[in-house]
Design a protein around this motif. Structure first.
Motif, PDB file in Angstrom:
ATOM      1  N   GLN A 257       0.859  -1.168   0.000  1.00 21.27           N
ATOM      2  CA  GLN A 257       0.000   0.000   0.000  1.00 21.27           C
ATOM      3  C   GLN A 257       0.901   1.227   0.000  1.00 21.27           C
ATOM      4  N   TRP A 258       1.019   1.874  -1.165  1.00 24.59           N
ATOM      5  CA  TRP A 258       2.080   2.849  -1.374  1.00 24.59           C
ATOM      6  C   TRP A 258       1.647   4.293  -1.191  1.00 24.59           C
ATOM      7  N   ALA A 259       0.591   4.566  -0.415  1.00 24.41           N
ATOM      8  CA  ALA A 259       0.154   5.948  -0.213  1.00 24.41           C
ATOM      9  C   ALA A 259       1.235   6.769   0.493  1.00 24.41           C
ATOM     10  N   GLN A 260       1.986   6.148   1.389  1.00 24.81           N
ATOM     11  CA  GLN A 260       3.066   6.818   2.109  1.00 24.81           C
ATOM     12  C   GLN A 260       4.319   5.963   2.007  1.00 24.81           C
ATOM     13  N   ALA A 261       5.465   6.593   2.129  1.00 18.31           N
ATOM     14  CA  ALA A 261       6.706   5.826   2.004  1.00 18.31           C
ATOM     15  C   ALA A 261       7.742   6.254   3.023  1.00 18.31           C
ATOM     16  N   GLY A 262       7.316   6.614   4.221  1.00 19.26           N
ATOM     17  CA  GLY A 262       8.259   6.907   5.280  1.00 19.26           C
ATOM     18  C   GLY A 262       8.781   8.319   5.280  1.00 19.26           C
ATOM     19  N   GLY A 263       9.901   8.534   5.954  1.00 19.44           N
ATOM     20  CA  GLY A 263      10.498   9.850   6.080  1.00 19.44           C
ATOM     21  C   GLY A 263      11.465   9.891   7.246  1.00 19.44           C
ATOM     22  N   SER A 264      11.773  11.087   7.715  1.00 23.46           N
ATOM     23  CA  SER A 264      12.748  11.277   8.794  1.00 23.46           C
ATOM     24  C   SER A 264      12.161  12.151   9.881  1.00 23.46           C
ATOM     25  N   LEU A 265      12.687  12.015  11.093  1.00 23.50           N
ATOM     26  CA  LEU A 265      12.341  12.918  12.180  1.00 23.50           C
ATOM     27  C   LEU A 265      13.564  13.131  13.051  1.00 23.50           C
ATOM     28  N   ARG A 266      13.527  14.212  13.825  1.00 22.41           N
ATOM     29  CA  ARG A 266      14.654  14.554  14.681  1.00 22.41           C
ATOM     30  C   ARG A 266      14.224  14.488  16.130  1.00 22.41           C
ATOM     31  N   LEU A 267      15.000  13.755  16.940  1.00 24.32           N
ATOM     32  CA  LEU A 267      14.802  13.718  18.380  1.00 24.32           C
ATOM     33  C   LEU A 267      15.751  14.741  18.993  1.00 24.32           C
ATOM     34  N   SER A 268      15.201  15.724  19.682  1.00 29.12           N
ATOM     35  CA  SER A 268      16.011  16.840  20.173  1.00 29.12           C
ATOM     36  C   SER A 268      16.309  16.711  21.654  1.00 29.12           C
ATOM     37  N   ASP A 269      17.482  17.244  22.012  1.00 28.94           N
ATOM     38  CA  ASP A 269      17.919  17.307  23.399  1.00 28.94           C
ATOM     39  C   ASP A 269      17.797  18.758  23.865  1.00 28.94           C
ATOM     40  N   PRO A 270      17.475  19.008  25.135  1.00 31.97           N
ATOM     41  CA  PRO A 270      17.370  20.393  25.613  1.00 31.97           C
ATOM     42  C   PRO A 270      18.620  21.216  25.356  1.00 31.97           C
ATOM     43  N   ALA A 271      19.790  20.563  25.308  1.00 32.75           N
ATOM     44  CA  ALA A 271      21.031  21.297  25.082  1.00 32.75           C
ATOM     45  C   ALA A 271      21.233  21.663  23.620  1.00 32.75           C
ATOM     46  N   GLY A 272      20.353  21.168  22.746  1.00 35.12           N
ATOM     47  CA  GLY A 272      20.453  21.549  21.343  1.00 35.12           C
ATOM     48  C   GLY A 272      20.964  20.464  20.426  1.00 35.12           C
ATOM     49  N   GLY A 273      21.360  19.306  20.960  1.00 29.16           N
ATOM     50  CA  GLY A 273      21.813  18.212  20.111  1.00 29.16           C
ATOM     51  C   GLY A 273      20.638  17.502  19.470  1.00 29.16           C
ATOM     52  N   SER A 274      20.935  16.600  18.556  1.00 28.13           N
ATOM     53  CA  SER A 274      19.850  15.893  17.882  1.00 28.13           C
ATOM     54  C   SER A 274      20.285  14.511  17.427  1.00 28.13           C
ATOM     55  N   LEU A 275      19.302  13.639  17.343  1.00 25.97           N
ATOM     56  CA  LEU A 275      19.470  12.297  16.786  1.00 25.97           C
ATOM     57  C   LEU A 275      18.426  12.154  15.688  1.00 25.97           C
ATOM     58  N   ILE A 276      18.855  11.862  14.471  1.00 18.86           N
ATOM     59  CA  ILE A 276      17.932  11.781  13.345  1.00 18.86           C
ATOM     60  C   ILE A 276      17.603  10.321  13.063  1.00 18.86           C
ATOM     61  N   VAL A 277      16.299  10.038  12.985  1.00 18.38           N
ATOM     62  CA  VAL A 277      15.815   8.697  12.681  1.00 18.38           C
ATOM     63  C   VAL A 277      15.132   8.738  11.314  1.00 18.38           C
ATOM     64  N   THR A 278      15.560   7.878  10.415  1.00 18.59           N
ATOM     65  CA  THR A 278      14.959   7.791   9.085  1.00 18.59           C
ATOM     66  C   THR A 278      14.284   6.433   8.937  1.00 18.59           C
ATOM     67  N   ALA A 279      13.001   6.451   8.548  1.00 19.58           N
ATOM     68  CA  ALA A 279      12.233   5.219   8.362  1.00 19.58           C
ATOM     69  C   ALA A 279      12.083   4.930   6.881  1.00 19.58           C
ATOM     70  N   LEU A 280      12.262   3.658   6.496  1.00 17.03           N
ATOM     71  CA  LEU A 280      12.183   3.266   5.098  1.00 17.03           C
ATOM     72  C   LEU A 280      11.493   1.906   5.012  1.00 17.03           C
ATOM     73  N   PRO A 281      10.474   1.761   4.132  1.00 13.14           N
ATOM     74  CA  PRO A 281       9.852   0.433   3.962  1.00 13.14           C
ATOM     75  C   PRO A 281      10.790  -0.519   3.244  1.00 13.14           C
ATOM     76  N   ILE A 282      10.821  -1.756   3.697  1.00 13.49           N
ATOM     77  CA  ILE A 282      11.660  -2.791   3.097  1.00 13.49           C
ATOM     78  C   ILE A 282      10.748  -3.951   2.732  1.00 13.49           C
ATOM     79  N   HIS A 283      10.819  -4.394   1.496  1.00 12.75           N
ATOM     80  CA  HIS A 283       9.919  -5.469   1.066  1.00 12.75           C
ATOM     81  C   HIS A 283      10.663  -6.496   0.216  1.00 12.75           C
ATOM     82  N   PRO A 284      11.338  -7.452   0.858  1.00 12.49           N
ATOM     83  CA  PRO A 284      12.050  -8.487   0.102  1.00 12.49           C
ATOM     84  C   PRO A 284      11.061  -9.395  -0.620  1.00 12.49           C
ATOM     85  N   ASP A 285      11.537 -10.050  -1.680  1.00 10.27           N
ATOM     86  CA  ASP A 285      10.687 -10.969  -2.432  1.00 10.27           C
ATOM     87  C   ASP A 285      10.317 -12.177  -1.581  1.00 10.27           C
ATOM     88  N   HIS A 286       9.020 -12.514  -1.591  1.00 12.97           N
ATOM     89  CA  HIS A 286       8.560 -13.683  -0.852  1.00 12.97           C
ATOM     90  C   HIS A 286       8.737 -14.935  -1.708  1.00 12.97           C
TER      91      HIS A 286
END
Length: 392
Positions: A257-286
């Motif tokens: 179902q290809w209406a959406q295909a993921g993306g990225s978001l940033r987890l922020s720290d109060p001190a200003g640092g960040s951790l970036i998480v990128t989500a990607l669909p994976i669909h190996p052949d069955h």
């Protein structure tokens, strides 16, 4: 072909049973298994079907001696016109039944059905033996054998002989499901590793962790908003809701179902640092006769302490980005959403989407998460060293 030889079923099927267990580890052998079953039973043709739980939609199949066009017609239409199928749903699973002896539809009535006149009759299919091998909340597995008028009906003794196969077939299917799942996890992990050098984990269709690299585990343990609980990744605060939406959209995409295909978001720290998480669909052949449709989501983690950024000059020289496109690319890599970028820049969302399409064209990708992964692994990536950061 003659009818089933009058010998003990163990002697008749012992070699076939041994071959069947090979099919659990090698699904490509199922057609040969059906061929041997047809030959040993004096049948015309045979099919194994993987259907939905209500057994009215074919999800996968393997067949022998059935024309491709006829089989396609059966899968798309005649499966629900077979006169024995409604009654089979009411019969006990784990047994074979002769269409001549064990169903209430008389043979003369069968000859007057659309199923016979338009599908079975043209193939000289007059008799059958069928049964539900296994059934679960996700699928129904049925095995069907057919005979011509000359070959005659399956007798009760023949049906009983075939029922000795059922326990073995159920165990073979269970083993096959376990082999297939591990094979798909391995294939998905390899596919994800080829997408990016960043640490990652894999979530299955239940959002449970199927694979977790040691580097990704270390990053999760060092980031207070993230934690692993009962094989699931949990994120506290509003970022948790955003991540769950990303995961859900990727799971839908990975299952077709290809209406959406993921993306990225940033987890922020109060001190200003960040951790970036990128989500990607994976669909190996069955593989053939995969009894469980599994999709995956890969979550890639950009390590804290190394803040990713892109070089404006490289974006211009290598990709031909305009200043507006370069700005969008940099903000996407930083984990910003299209809506937030439009609001911060004081432009319409349609303008941002137009720039995004131009980025797709110039980089040769077709989805936003692919664009992020492409830029983070390409020549424009520039990492500036900062003081190691632990989100807490």
């Amino acid at each position: 072909m003659g009818k089933l030889p009058a010998v003990a079923s163990d002697g008749l099927f012992s070699e076939l049973i041994e071959f069947g267990y090979r099919c659990a580890a090698e699904p490509s052998l199922w057609p040969e298994f059906i061929e041997q079953l047809v030959s040993r039973s004096g049948s015309r043709s045979g099919r194994m079907l993987v259907l939905n739980p209500t057994a009215d939609e074919v999800l996968d199949s393997v067949k022998f001696n059935i024309d491709d066009a006829f089989h396609r017609q059966y899968v798309e239409y005649y499966v629900n016109l077979c006169p024995w199928r409604p009654e089979l749903k009411r019969k006990q699973a784990g047994r074979f039944y002769s269409t001549y002896h064990d169903f209430s539809v008389p043979q003369r009535d069968f000859y007057h059905t659309e199923f016979f006149n338009d599908w079975a009759g043209p193939q000289d299919v007059h008799h059958g033996m069928l049964g539900t091998i296994a059934q679960s909340e996700r699928e129904t597995v049925q095995l069907l054998l057919q005979r011509t008028r000359q070959q005659g009906a399956y007798s009760p003794a023949e049906t009983d002989a075939f029922n000795d196969l059922i326990p073995h077939l159920r165990r073979i299917l269970k083993l096959g499901r376990e082999f297939t799942r591990q094979r798909l996890v391995d294939a998905a992990a390899l596919e994800a590793a080829q997408e990016s050098p960043d640490p990652f984990l894999l979530l299955d269709q239940s959002a449970r962790i199927s694979y977790l690299s040691s580097e990704a585990q270390a990053l999760i343990e060092a980031c207070e908003p993230l934690r692993i609980q009962s094989q699931k990744l949990e994120v506290s605060g509003s970022s948790g809701r955003d991540l769950r939406r990303l995961i859900d959209s990727c799971l839908n995409a990975s299952m077709g179902q290809w209406a959406q295909a993921g993306g990225s978001l940033r987890l922020s720290d109060p001190a200003g640092g960040s951790l970036i998480v990128t989500a990607l669909p994976i669909h190996p052949d069955h593989p053939l006769l995969a009894l469980e449709r599994i999709g995956f989501v890969a979550l890639f983690f950009h390590a804290p302490g190394r803040v990713p950024s892109l070089c404006w000059k490289t974006l211009r020289d290598v990709y031909g980005f305009t200043p507006a496109e370069s700005s969008l690319a940099i903000q996407l890599v930083a984990g910003e959403t299209l809506t937030a970028i439009a609001e911060q820049g004081g432009v319409s969302l349609n303008t941002i989407r137009s720039h995004l399409k131009s980025l797709f064209r110039k980089t040769g990708v077709g989805r936003q998460p692919e664009l992020v992964m492409h830029l983070l692994s390409g020549p424009a990536l520039r990492r500036s060293a900062v003081t190691p950061l632990k989100l807490s």
